[in-house]
Motif scaffolding. Structure first.
Motif, PDB file in Angstrom:
ATOM      1  N   UNK A   1      -9.424 -24.618 -15.183  1.00 27.85           N
ATOM      2  CA  UNK A   1     -10.539 -23.908 -14.552  1.00 27.85           C
ATOM      3  C   UNK A   1     -10.500 -22.411 -14.898  1.00 27.85           C
ATOM      4  N   UNK A   2      -9.317 -21.814 -14.737  1.00 25.97           N
ATOM      5  CA  UNK A   2      -9.185 -20.380 -15.019  1.00 25.97           C
ATOM      6  C   UNK A   2      -9.492 -20.092 -16.483  1.00 25.97           C
ATOM      7  N   UNK A   3      -8.968 -20.932 -17.369  1.00 25.13           N
ATOM      8  CA  UNK A   3      -9.181 -20.689 -18.797  1.00 25.13           C
ATOM      9  C   UNK A   3     -10.644 -20.905 -19.177  1.00 25.13           C
ATOM     10  N   UNK A   4     -11.321 -21.790 -18.422  1.00 27.38           N
ATOM     11  CA  UNK A   4     -12.735 -22.019 -18.684  1.00 27.38           C
ATOM     12  C   UNK A   4     -13.520 -20.744 -18.400  1.00 27.38           C
ATOM     13  N   UNK A   5     -13.161 -20.086 -17.301  1.00 26.16           N
ATOM     14  CA  UNK A   5     -13.859 -18.865 -16.913  1.00 26.16           C
ATOM     15  C   UNK A   5     -13.376 -17.673 -17.743  1.00 26.16           C
ATOM     16  N   UNK A   6     -12.054 -17.594 -17.919  1.00 24.84           N
ATOM     17  CA  UNK A   6     -11.477 -16.478 -18.678  1.00 24.84           C
ATOM     18  C   UNK A   6     -10.554 -17.027 -19.758  1.00 24.84           C
TER      19      UNK A   6
END
Ligand SMILES: Nc1ncnc2c1ncn2[C@@H]1O[C@H](COP(=O)(O)OP(=O)(O)OP(=O)(O)O)[C@@H](O)[C@H]1O
Ligand SMILES: [Mg+2]
Lengths: 230, 292
Positions: free
Chosen positions: B274-279
Protein backbone atom coordinates in the motif's frame (compact mmCIF):
# COMPACT_ATOMS: atom_id res chain seq x y z
CA UNK A 1 58.50 13.86 -15.87
CA UNK A 2 56.26 11.22 -17.50
CA UNK A 3 57.33 8.63 -20.03
CA UNK A 4 55.20 5.95 -21.64
CA UNK A 5 57.18 3.13 -23.21
CA UNK A 6 55.39 0.76 -25.60
CA UNK A 7 52.18 0.69 -23.62
CA UNK A 8 49.53 -1.83 -24.67
CA UNK A 9 46.01 -1.77 -23.25
CA UNK A 10 43.23 -4.30 -23.83
CA UNK A 11 39.55 -4.26 -22.96
CA UNK A 12 39.08 -7.98 -22.57
CA UNK A 13 40.24 -9.36 -25.89
CA UNK A 14 39.99 -6.06 -27.76
CA UNK A 15 43.27 -4.22 -28.01
CA UNK A 16 42.90 -0.45 -27.87
CA UNK A 17 46.46 0.85 -27.36
CA UNK A 18 49.15 -0.80 -29.48
CA UNK A 19 52.55 0.09 -28.13
CA UNK A 20 52.19 3.78 -27.36
CA UNK A 21 55.31 5.72 -26.41
CA UNK A 22 55.14 9.33 -25.33
CA UNK A 23 57.02 11.80 -23.19
CA UNK A 24 55.96 14.83 -21.17
CA UNK A 25 58.82 17.11 -20.13
CA UNK A 26 58.67 18.95 -16.81
CA UNK A 27 56.50 22.07 -16.88
CA UNK A 28 55.14 21.55 -20.39
CA UNK A 29 51.72 21.29 -21.95
CA UNK A 30 51.49 18.31 -24.28
CA UNK A 31 48.47 17.91 -26.53
CA UNK A 32 47.15 14.51 -27.49
CA UNK A 33 45.08 14.70 -30.66
CA UNK A 34 43.07 12.11 -32.50
CA UNK A 35 39.69 11.17 -33.84
CA UNK A 36 36.83 9.62 -31.87
CA UNK A 37 37.73 6.16 -30.70
CA UNK A 38 41.46 6.61 -31.27
CA UNK A 39 42.22 5.61 -27.68
CA UNK A 40 42.93 8.98 -26.07
CA UNK A 41 40.78 8.50 -22.97
CA UNK A 42 42.06 4.95 -22.70
CA UNK A 43 45.61 6.27 -22.52
CA UNK A 44 44.70 8.68 -19.71
CA UNK A 45 43.00 5.85 -17.82
CA UNK A 46 46.11 3.73 -18.15
CA UNK A 47 48.28 6.53 -16.77
CA UNK A 48 45.97 7.20 -13.81
CA UNK A 49 45.71 3.53 -12.87
CA UNK A 50 42.06 3.04 -13.81
CA UNK A 51 43.18 0.52 -16.42
CA UNK A 52 46.22 -1.71 -16.18
CA UNK A 53 48.45 -1.93 -19.26
CA UNK A 54 48.95 -5.45 -20.53
CA UNK A 55 52.48 -4.54 -21.61
CA UNK A 56 54.85 -1.60 -21.39
CA UNK A 57 55.93 0.79 -18.66
CA UNK A 58 54.76 4.17 -17.44
CA UNK A 59 57.56 6.02 -15.70
CA UNK A 60 56.72 9.01 -13.51
CA UNK A 61 59.68 10.78 -11.90
CA UNK A 62 61.86 7.75 -12.48
CA UNK A 63 59.40 5.27 -10.97
CA UNK A 64 57.32 2.72 -12.87
CA UNK A 65 53.73 3.49 -11.88
CA UNK A 66 52.07 1.15 -14.38
CA UNK A 67 51.29 -1.47 -11.74
CA UNK A 68 50.21 0.90 -8.95
CA UNK A 69 46.55 1.42 -8.09
CA UNK A 70 44.86 4.76 -8.72
CA UNK A 71 45.09 5.80 -5.08
CA UNK A 72 48.89 5.49 -5.05
CA UNK A 73 49.15 7.31 -8.38
CA UNK A 74 47.00 10.22 -7.17
CA UNK A 75 49.19 10.46 -4.08
CA UNK A 76 52.21 10.92 -6.35
CA UNK A 77 50.53 13.96 -7.91
CA UNK A 78 49.20 12.53 -11.16
CA UNK A 79 45.60 13.73 -11.34
CA UNK A 80 43.11 12.76 -14.04
CA UNK A 81 40.29 15.19 -14.84
CA UNK A 82 37.98 12.95 -16.85
CA UNK A 83 35.96 13.32 -20.00
CA UNK A 84 32.36 14.29 -19.27
CA UNK A 85 33.33 16.00 -15.97
CA UNK A 86 32.11 13.19 -13.71
CA UNK A 87 31.22 15.43 -10.79
CA UNK A 88 29.38 13.92 -7.80
CA UNK A 89 25.92 15.21 -8.69
CA UNK A 90 24.21 14.66 -5.34
CA UNK A 91 27.02 16.21 -3.29
CA UNK A 92 27.58 19.92 -2.81
CA UNK A 93 30.22 21.91 -4.66
CA UNK A 94 32.17 22.17 -1.41
CA UNK A 95 32.06 18.40 -0.87
CA UNK A 96 33.13 17.79 -4.47
CA UNK A 97 36.15 20.04 -3.97
CA UNK A 98 37.07 18.46 -0.64
CA UNK A 99 36.95 15.01 -2.24
CA UNK A 100 39.61 16.24 -4.65
CA UNK A 101 42.00 16.45 -1.72
CA UNK A 102 41.05 13.07 -0.25
CA UNK A 103 44.64 11.85 -0.21
CA UNK A 104 46.04 15.16 1.05
CA UNK A 105 46.26 16.55 4.55
CA UNK A 106 44.84 19.98 5.26
CA UNK A 107 42.86 21.15 2.21
CA UNK A 108 42.19 24.71 3.40
CA UNK A 109 44.98 26.58 1.59
CA UNK A 110 44.35 24.76 -1.67
CA UNK A 111 40.60 25.27 -1.27
CA UNK A 112 41.01 29.04 -1.07
CA UNK A 113 43.35 28.97 -4.05
CA UNK A 114 40.85 27.05 -6.18
CA UNK A 115 37.98 29.38 -5.26
CA UNK A 116 40.28 32.23 -6.18
CA UNK A 117 40.86 30.74 -9.63
CA UNK A 118 37.25 29.80 -10.28
CA UNK A 119 35.37 32.68 -8.71
CA UNK A 120 32.09 31.45 -10.15
CA UNK A 121 32.18 28.51 -7.71
CA UNK A 122 32.45 30.72 -4.62
CA UNK A 123 28.75 31.60 -4.28
CA UNK A 124 27.71 28.03 -5.16
CA UNK A 125 29.60 26.07 -2.52
CA UNK A 126 26.42 24.84 -0.86
CA UNK A 127 24.67 23.95 -4.12
CA UNK A 128 24.43 20.37 -5.41
CA UNK A 129 26.93 19.80 -8.20
CA UNK A 130 24.25 18.17 -10.37
CA UNK A 131 22.39 21.48 -10.55
CA UNK A 132 25.36 23.45 -11.95
CA UNK A 133 25.53 24.52 -15.60
CA UNK A 134 27.86 22.65 -17.93
CA UNK A 135 30.52 25.34 -17.75
CA UNK A 136 30.35 25.49 -13.97
CA UNK A 137 30.62 21.72 -13.79
CA UNK A 138 33.75 21.80 -15.92
CA UNK A 139 35.23 24.45 -13.63
CA UNK A 140 34.31 22.28 -10.68
CA UNK A 141 35.92 19.23 -12.28
CA UNK A 142 39.16 21.12 -12.91
CA UNK A 143 39.02 22.79 -9.50
CA UNK A 144 38.49 19.39 -7.87
CA UNK A 145 41.52 18.05 -9.75
CA UNK A 146 43.58 21.02 -8.55
CA UNK A 147 42.57 20.16 -4.97
CA UNK A 148 44.71 17.05 -5.37
CA UNK A 149 47.78 19.28 -5.78
CA UNK A 150 48.75 17.85 -9.15
CA UNK A 151 52.23 17.86 -10.57
CA UNK A 152 50.87 16.33 -13.75
CA UNK A 153 47.29 17.04 -14.77
CA UNK A 154 45.59 14.78 -17.31
CA UNK A 155 42.80 16.83 -18.91
CA UNK A 156 40.30 14.98 -21.09
CA UNK A 157 38.35 17.24 -23.45
CA UNK A 158 37.79 20.23 -21.14
CA UNK A 159 36.10 22.23 -23.92
CA UNK A 160 33.48 19.62 -24.81
CA UNK A 161 30.03 21.12 -25.22
CA UNK A 162 30.87 24.52 -23.72
CA UNK A 163 30.20 28.04 -24.98
CA UNK A 164 33.23 29.82 -26.53
CA UNK A 165 33.48 32.34 -23.71
CA UNK A 166 33.74 29.64 -21.05
CA UNK A 167 36.23 27.69 -23.16
CA UNK A 168 38.39 30.78 -23.44
CA UNK A 169 38.22 31.30 -19.67
CA UNK A 170 39.12 27.70 -18.90
CA UNK A 171 42.06 27.70 -21.29
CA UNK A 172 43.34 30.93 -19.80
CA UNK A 173 43.45 29.10 -16.49
CA UNK A 174 45.20 26.11 -18.05
CA UNK A 175 47.82 28.36 -19.63
CA UNK A 176 48.84 29.54 -16.16
CA UNK A 177 49.45 26.06 -14.76
CA UNK A 178 53.14 26.04 -15.62
CA UNK A 179 53.65 28.96 -13.21
CA UNK A 180 52.64 26.50 -10.50
CA UNK A 181 54.87 23.71 -11.80
CA UNK A 182 51.92 21.74 -13.14
CA UNK A 183 52.56 19.86 -16.35
CA UNK A 184 49.56 19.07 -18.52
CA UNK A 185 48.58 16.27 -20.86
CA UNK A 186 45.70 17.78 -22.80
CA UNK A 187 43.28 15.69 -24.84
CA UNK A 188 41.27 17.79 -27.27
CA UNK A 189 39.02 17.26 -30.25
CA UNK A 190 39.53 20.89 -31.10
CA UNK A 191 43.07 20.72 -32.51
CA UNK A 192 43.38 24.42 -33.29
CA UNK A 193 42.57 25.28 -29.72
CA UNK A 194 44.91 22.65 -28.27
CA UNK A 195 47.84 23.68 -30.47
CA UNK A 196 47.44 27.26 -29.38
CA UNK A 197 48.25 26.30 -25.80
CA UNK A 198 50.47 23.27 -26.16
CA UNK A 199 54.25 23.08 -26.43
CA UNK A 200 54.26 19.70 -28.11
CA UNK A 201 51.65 17.51 -29.76
CA UNK A 202 51.13 13.82 -30.40
CA UNK A 203 48.61 12.42 -32.84
CA UNK A 204 47.01 9.11 -31.97
CA UNK A 205 45.05 6.98 -34.37
CA UNK A 206 43.87 3.40 -33.96
CA UNK A 207 45.86 3.03 -30.77
CA UNK A 208 49.20 4.10 -32.23
CA UNK A 209 51.13 7.35 -32.22
CA UNK A 210 51.28 8.56 -35.84
CA UNK A 211 53.59 11.50 -35.27
CA UNK A 212 54.74 14.00 -32.69
CA UNK A 213 55.91 17.50 -33.32
CA UNK A 214 56.39 20.91 -31.72
CA UNK A 215 53.00 22.57 -31.52
CA UNK A 216 54.01 25.80 -33.26
CA UNK A 217 55.40 23.90 -36.27
CA UNK A 218 52.23 21.87 -36.44
CA UNK A 219 50.10 24.99 -36.26
CA UNK A 220 51.69 26.29 -39.46
CA UNK A 221 51.88 23.04 -41.35
CA UNK A 222 48.77 22.90 -43.50
CA UNK A 223 49.67 19.55 -44.94
CA UNK A 224 49.78 17.74 -41.63
CA UNK A 225 46.73 19.56 -40.42
CA UNK A 226 44.60 18.55 -43.35
CA UNK A 227 45.92 15.01 -43.28
CA UNK A 228 45.52 14.24 -39.60
CA UNK A 229 43.63 16.87 -37.71
CA UNK A 230 40.76 17.89 -39.96
CA UNK B 1 -6.95 1.80 27.59
CA UNK B 2 -4.57 4.62 26.59
CA UNK B 3 -2.19 3.30 29.22
CA UNK B 4 -2.36 -0.10 27.58
CA UNK B 5 -1.82 1.40 24.11
CA UNK B 6 1.16 3.35 25.35
CA UNK B 7 2.61 0.24 26.91
CA UNK B 8 2.24 -1.72 23.68
CA UNK B 9 3.70 1.14 21.65
CA UNK B 10 6.68 1.36 23.97
CA UNK B 11 7.39 -2.34 23.63
CA UNK B 12 6.84 -1.92 19.90
CA UNK B 13 9.43 0.86 19.70
CA UNK B 14 11.90 -1.35 21.56
CA UNK B 15 11.25 -4.24 19.20
CA UNK B 16 11.35 -1.80 16.28
CA UNK B 17 14.79 -0.62 17.30
CA UNK B 18 16.07 -4.10 16.39
CA UNK B 19 14.46 -3.81 12.95
CA UNK B 20 15.90 -0.30 12.64
CA UNK B 21 19.44 -1.43 13.52
CA UNK B 22 19.16 -4.28 11.00
CA UNK B 23 17.81 -1.91 8.36
CA UNK B 24 20.57 0.64 9.03
CA UNK B 25 23.18 -2.02 8.35
CA UNK B 26 21.47 -3.06 5.13
CA UNK B 27 21.32 0.55 3.96
CA UNK B 28 24.96 1.30 4.82
CA UNK B 29 26.03 -1.72 2.76
CA UNK B 30 23.63 -1.02 -0.07
CA UNK B 31 24.58 2.66 -0.33
CA UNK B 32 28.26 1.89 -0.58
CA UNK B 33 28.24 -1.17 -2.81
CA UNK B 34 24.71 -1.33 -4.32
CA UNK B 35 24.60 -4.95 -3.14
CA UNK B 36 21.53 -6.14 -1.26
CA UNK B 37 23.03 -8.31 1.45
CA UNK B 38 20.80 -11.34 1.85
CA UNK B 39 23.31 -12.82 4.29
CA UNK B 40 22.79 -9.85 6.60
CA UNK B 41 20.82 -11.61 9.33
CA UNK B 42 22.98 -14.71 9.12
CA UNK B 43 26.13 -12.66 9.55
CA UNK B 44 24.66 -11.02 12.65
CA UNK B 45 23.68 -14.47 13.88
CA UNK B 46 27.22 -15.76 13.35
CA UNK B 47 28.55 -12.92 15.48
CA UNK B 48 26.05 -13.86 18.19
CA UNK B 49 27.54 -17.35 18.27
CA UNK B 50 30.91 -15.72 18.86
CA UNK B 51 29.43 -13.98 21.89
CA UNK B 52 27.76 -17.23 22.98
CA UNK B 53 30.98 -19.24 22.79
CA UNK B 54 32.98 -16.53 24.54
CA UNK B 55 30.46 -16.30 27.39
CA UNK B 56 29.31 -19.86 28.03
CA UNK B 57 32.31 -21.88 26.92
CA UNK B 58 35.30 -19.61 27.49
CA UNK B 59 33.77 -17.72 30.43
CA UNK B 60 34.84 -14.35 29.15
CA UNK B 61 33.15 -11.45 31.01
CA UNK B 62 29.93 -10.48 29.21
CA UNK B 63 30.85 -6.91 28.15
CA UNK B 64 34.17 -8.15 26.79
CA UNK B 65 32.42 -10.97 24.93
CA UNK B 66 30.07 -8.47 23.29
CA UNK B 67 32.99 -6.32 22.20
CA UNK B 68 34.67 -9.44 20.78
CA UNK B 69 31.53 -10.44 18.90
CA UNK B 70 31.07 -6.95 17.47
CA UNK B 71 34.70 -6.87 16.35
CA UNK B 72 34.26 -10.31 14.76
CA UNK B 73 31.20 -9.00 12.92
CA UNK B 74 33.16 -6.06 11.54
CA UNK B 75 35.95 -8.35 10.36
CA UNK B 76 33.45 -10.80 8.85
CA UNK B 77 31.88 -7.99 6.83
CA UNK B 78 35.21 -6.63 5.64
CA UNK B 79 36.50 -10.09 4.74
CA UNK B 80 33.36 -11.04 2.81
CA UNK B 81 33.65 -7.80 0.86
CA UNK B 82 37.34 -8.32 0.12
CA UNK B 83 37.24 -12.04 -0.69
CA UNK B 84 33.88 -12.46 -2.41
CA UNK B 85 32.59 -9.13 -3.63
CA UNK B 86 35.82 -7.40 -4.61
CA UNK B 87 36.39 -10.31 -7.02
CA UNK B 88 32.91 -9.84 -8.40
CA UNK B 89 33.39 -6.13 -8.90
CA UNK B 90 31.78 -5.31 -12.22
CA UNK B 91 29.82 -8.56 -12.34
CA UNK B 92 26.06 -8.12 -12.75
CA UNK B 93 24.39 -7.13 -9.51
CA UNK B 94 22.30 -10.31 -9.69
CA UNK B 95 25.48 -12.37 -9.44
CA UNK B 96 26.54 -10.48 -6.35
CA UNK B 97 23.10 -10.94 -4.83
CA UNK B 98 23.23 -14.68 -5.49
CA UNK B 99 26.57 -14.76 -3.69
CA UNK B 100 25.04 -13.17 -0.59
CA UNK B 101 22.15 -15.64 -0.76
CA UNK B 102 24.66 -18.48 -0.92
CA UNK B 103 26.52 -17.04 2.03
CA UNK B 104 23.27 -16.89 3.99
CA UNK B 105 22.66 -20.61 3.48
CA UNK B 106 26.31 -21.43 4.08
CA UNK B 107 26.41 -19.63 7.44
CA UNK B 108 23.14 -21.11 8.69
CA UNK B 109 24.27 -24.57 7.59
CA UNK B 110 27.73 -24.40 9.08
CA UNK B 111 26.55 -23.05 12.43
CA UNK B 112 23.76 -25.62 12.44
CA UNK B 113 26.33 -28.36 11.94
CA UNK B 114 28.63 -27.00 14.59
CA UNK B 115 26.07 -26.19 17.30
CA UNK B 116 22.92 -28.06 16.28
CA UNK B 117 19.51 -26.50 15.89
CA UNK B 118 18.48 -26.60 19.55
CA UNK B 119 18.06 -23.05 20.79
CA UNK B 120 20.77 -22.09 23.24
CA UNK B 121 19.86 -19.63 25.96
CA UNK B 122 21.51 -16.27 26.33
CA UNK B 123 20.93 -14.28 29.52
CA UNK B 124 19.92 -10.63 29.13
CA UNK B 125 23.00 -8.46 29.60
CA UNK B 126 21.32 -6.42 32.31
CA UNK B 127 19.49 -8.31 35.03
CA UNK B 128 17.54 -5.51 36.66
CA UNK B 129 13.86 -5.74 37.44
CA UNK B 130 11.59 -3.54 35.30
CA UNK B 131 10.75 -0.19 36.83
CA UNK B 132 7.35 1.49 36.75
CA UNK B 133 7.19 5.15 35.76
CA UNK B 134 3.80 6.89 35.71
CA UNK B 135 2.05 3.58 35.36
CA UNK B 136 4.27 2.47 32.45
CA UNK B 137 6.47 -0.58 32.91
CA UNK B 138 9.95 0.11 31.60
CA UNK B 139 12.05 -2.98 30.94
CA UNK B 140 15.79 -2.26 31.12
CA UNK B 141 16.35 -4.35 28.00
CA UNK B 142 13.96 -2.11 26.05
CA UNK B 143 15.69 1.03 27.27
CA UNK B 144 19.08 -0.38 26.31
CA UNK B 145 17.83 -1.22 22.81
CA UNK B 146 16.39 2.23 22.20
CA UNK B 147 19.44 3.95 23.67
CA UNK B 148 21.78 1.94 21.46
CA UNK B 149 19.71 2.78 18.40
CA UNK B 150 19.92 6.48 19.21
CA UNK B 151 23.65 6.30 19.95
CA UNK B 152 24.51 4.34 16.82
CA UNK B 153 22.19 6.49 14.70
CA UNK B 154 23.93 9.66 15.89
CA UNK B 155 27.34 8.04 15.33
CA UNK B 156 26.38 7.12 11.76
CA UNK B 157 25.07 10.62 11.08
CA UNK B 158 28.39 12.02 12.32
CA UNK B 159 30.33 9.53 10.23
CA UNK B 160 28.54 10.42 6.99
CA UNK B 161 28.14 14.12 7.74
CA UNK B 162 31.43 15.08 9.29
CA UNK B 163 34.23 12.66 8.46
CA UNK B 164 36.42 12.13 5.45
CA UNK B 165 35.68 8.39 5.47
CA UNK B 166 31.93 9.06 5.41
CA UNK B 167 32.31 11.58 2.60
CA UNK B 168 34.36 9.00 0.70
CA UNK B 169 31.57 6.43 1.13
CA UNK B 170 29.02 8.89 -0.22
CA UNK B 171 31.31 9.70 -3.13
CA UNK B 172 31.55 6.00 -4.02
CA UNK B 173 27.75 5.81 -3.91
CA UNK B 174 27.48 8.78 -6.24
CA UNK B 175 30.13 7.86 -8.79
CA UNK B 176 32.59 5.03 -8.19
CA UNK B 177 34.71 5.91 -11.21
CA UNK B 178 35.17 9.51 -10.07
CA UNK B 179 35.85 8.29 -6.53
CA UNK B 180 38.77 6.23 -7.86
CA UNK B 181 40.03 9.29 -9.75
CA UNK B 182 40.10 11.18 -6.44
CA UNK B 183 42.44 8.53 -5.09
CA UNK B 184 39.89 7.13 -2.68
CA UNK B 185 40.97 3.54 -1.90
CA UNK B 186 37.60 2.20 -2.99
CA UNK B 187 38.18 -1.41 -1.94
CA UNK B 188 39.22 -0.47 1.57
CA UNK B 189 36.36 2.00 2.01
CA UNK B 190 33.83 -0.57 0.79
CA UNK B 191 35.32 -3.09 3.20
CA UNK B 192 34.82 -0.62 6.02
CA UNK B 193 31.22 -0.02 4.95
CA UNK B 194 30.54 -3.76 4.93
CA UNK B 195 32.21 -4.10 8.30
CA UNK B 196 30.01 -1.35 9.75
CA UNK B 197 26.87 -2.79 8.18
CA UNK B 198 27.45 -6.26 9.57
CA UNK B 199 28.39 -4.73 12.92
CA UNK B 200 24.92 -3.17 13.04
CA UNK B 201 23.34 -6.53 12.23
CA UNK B 202 25.37 -8.09 15.03
CA UNK B 203 24.21 -5.49 17.55
CA UNK B 204 20.61 -6.26 16.58
CA UNK B 205 21.18 -10.01 16.81
CA UNK B 206 22.94 -9.87 20.18
CA UNK B 207 20.17 -7.66 21.56
CA UNK B 208 17.57 -10.09 20.23
CA UNK B 209 19.31 -13.20 21.56
CA UNK B 210 17.82 -13.22 25.09
CA UNK B 211 14.36 -13.33 23.48
CA UNK B 212 14.97 -15.48 20.42
CA UNK B 213 17.69 -17.66 21.98
CA UNK B 214 20.78 -18.43 19.96
CA UNK B 215 19.88 -20.57 16.95
CA UNK B 216 21.05 -20.60 13.34
CA UNK B 217 17.75 -19.06 12.21
CA UNK B 218 17.34 -16.60 15.08
CA UNK B 219 17.50 -13.60 12.73
CA UNK B 220 15.23 -14.90 9.98
CA UNK B 221 12.13 -12.96 11.06
CA UNK B 222 14.00 -9.90 12.27
CA UNK B 223 15.96 -9.53 9.04
CA UNK B 224 12.76 -9.73 6.97
CA UNK B 225 11.32 -6.89 9.05
CA UNK B 226 14.66 -5.14 8.67
CA UNK B 227 14.33 -5.36 4.89
CA UNK B 228 10.76 -4.08 5.05
CA UNK B 229 11.84 -1.22 7.31
CA UNK B 230 14.61 -0.28 4.88
CA UNK B 231 12.22 -0.40 1.90
CA UNK B 232 9.60 1.62 3.82
CA UNK B 233 12.29 4.22 4.50
CA UNK B 234 13.31 4.38 0.86
CA UNK B 235 16.24 1.89 0.83
CA UNK B 236 19.05 4.39 0.95
CA UNK B 237 17.93 6.80 3.62
CA UNK B 238 19.36 6.26 7.10
CA UNK B 239 16.61 8.31 8.73
CA UNK B 240 14.11 6.30 6.72
CA UNK B 241 15.54 3.04 8.02
CA UNK B 242 15.20 4.19 11.62
CA UNK B 243 11.70 5.60 11.23
CA UNK B 244 10.63 2.58 9.16
CA UNK B 245 11.95 0.18 11.79
CA UNK B 246 10.27 1.96 14.69
CA UNK B 247 6.90 2.26 12.92
CA UNK B 248 7.09 -1.38 11.95
CA UNK B 249 7.85 -2.43 15.52
CA UNK B 250 4.80 -0.62 16.82
CA UNK B 251 2.55 -2.02 14.08
CA UNK B 252 3.76 -5.60 14.64
CA UNK B 253 3.28 -5.27 18.37
CA UNK B 254 -0.26 -3.94 17.86
CA UNK B 255 -1.12 -6.85 15.59
CA UNK B 256 0.33 -9.28 18.13
CA UNK B 257 -1.72 -7.75 20.93
CA UNK B 258 -5.07 -7.13 19.22
CA UNK B 259 -5.21 -9.66 16.39
CA UNK B 260 -2.90 -12.64 16.18
CA UNK B 261 0.89 -12.93 15.88
CA UNK B 262 0.45 -15.29 12.89
CA UNK B 263 -1.11 -12.44 10.93
CA UNK B 264 1.71 -9.98 11.50
CA UNK B 265 3.85 -10.80 8.47
CA UNK B 266 0.97 -10.82 5.97
CA UNK B 267 -0.56 -7.60 7.25
CA UNK B 268 2.83 -5.92 7.22
CA UNK B 269 3.44 -6.98 3.63
CA UNK B 270 -0.01 -5.69 2.70
CA UNK B 271 0.78 -2.34 4.29
CA UNK B 272 4.12 -2.24 2.51
CA UNK B 273 2.49 -2.73 -0.87
CA UNK B 274 0.00 0.00 0.00
CA UNK B 275 2.73 2.46 1.00
CA UNK B 276 4.78 1.72 -2.10
CA UNK B 277 1.68 2.14 -4.25
CA UNK B 278 1.24 5.66 -2.92
CA UNK B 279 4.94 6.49 -2.58
CA UNK B 280 7.05 4.25 -4.84
CA UNK B 281 10.27 5.66 -3.35
CA UNK B 282 9.27 4.87 0.22
CA UNK B 283 8.70 7.37 2.96
CA UNK B 284 12.13 9.04 2.79
CA UNK B 285 13.40 7.99 -0.64
CA UNK B 286 15.05 10.70 -2.62
CA UNK B 287 14.24 10.74 -6.27
CA UNK B 288 17.48 9.75 -7.89
CA UNK B 289 19.38 12.97 -8.44
CA UNK B 290 19.46 13.77 -12.10
CA UNK B 291 22.51 12.21 -13.68
CA UNK B 292 24.73 14.45 -15.73
N1 LIG C 1 35.03 -0.28 -21.41
C1 LIG C 1 35.29 -0.57 -22.71
N2 LIG C 1 35.12 -1.83 -23.18
C2 LIG C 1 35.39 -2.12 -24.47
N3 LIG C 1 35.83 -1.24 -25.36
C3 LIG C 1 36.02 0.03 -24.96
C4 LIG C 1 35.76 0.43 -23.61
N4 LIG C 1 36.03 1.75 -23.50
C5 LIG C 1 36.44 2.14 -24.73
N5 LIG C 1 36.45 1.12 -25.60
C6 LIG C 1 36.85 1.19 -27.01
O1 LIG C 1 38.18 1.62 -27.09
C7 LIG C 1 38.36 2.50 -28.17
C8 LIG C 1 39.03 3.77 -27.69
O2 LIG C 1 38.16 4.44 -26.79
P1 LIG C 1 38.56 5.82 -26.09
O3 LIG C 1 37.46 6.20 -25.19
O4 LIG C 1 39.91 5.70 -25.53
O5 LIG C 1 38.60 6.77 -27.35
P2 LIG C 1 38.85 8.34 -27.40
O6 LIG C 1 40.03 8.55 -28.27
O7 LIG C 1 38.91 8.92 -26.05
O8 LIG C 1 37.55 8.82 -28.18
P3 LIG C 1 36.63 10.12 -27.96
O9 LIG C 1 37.28 11.23 -28.68
O10 LIG C 1 35.33 9.74 -28.58
O11 LIG C 1 36.52 10.38 -26.48
C9 LIG C 1 37.00 2.71 -28.78
O12 LIG C 1 36.92 1.94 -29.96
C10 LIG C 1 36.03 2.21 -27.75
O13 LIG C 1 34.92 1.63 -28.36
MG1 LIG D 1 37.74 10.15 -24.97
Amino acid sequence: MLKLDHVHVHYGRVQVLRGVSLEIPDGSVVALLGANGAGKSTMLKAISGILRPSRGTIIFDGEDISRLDSSAIVRRGVIHCPEGRQVFPGLTVRENLLLGSYVRGNPRVQFDRVIDIFEALGPRLGQLAGTLSGGEQQMLAIGRALMGEPRLLLLDEPSLGLAPLIVEYIFKVISKFHEHDISVLLVEQNATLALEFADWAYALSHGQIRFSQAADELRDSDLVRSAYLG
Amino acid sequence: MTQYLLQISLAGLAQGSLYALTALGLVVIYNASTVVNFAHGAMGMAATYVAYVLISQLHVPVPLAFVGAIAAAFILGAVVQALLLERLNGAPILTQVVVTLGLFMFLEGVLGLAFGYNPRPMAPPIAIAPVTVAGLVLRPQDIVQLALLVALGVALAALFGATKLGLGMRAITENTYAARLMGIPVGRVLGTAWGLGVLLAAVAAILAAPTTSVTPNMMDTIVVYGFIAAILGGFGSLVGAVVGGLILGVIVNMIDAFLAPELAMSIVFGLLVLVLYVRPDGLFGRKAVQKV
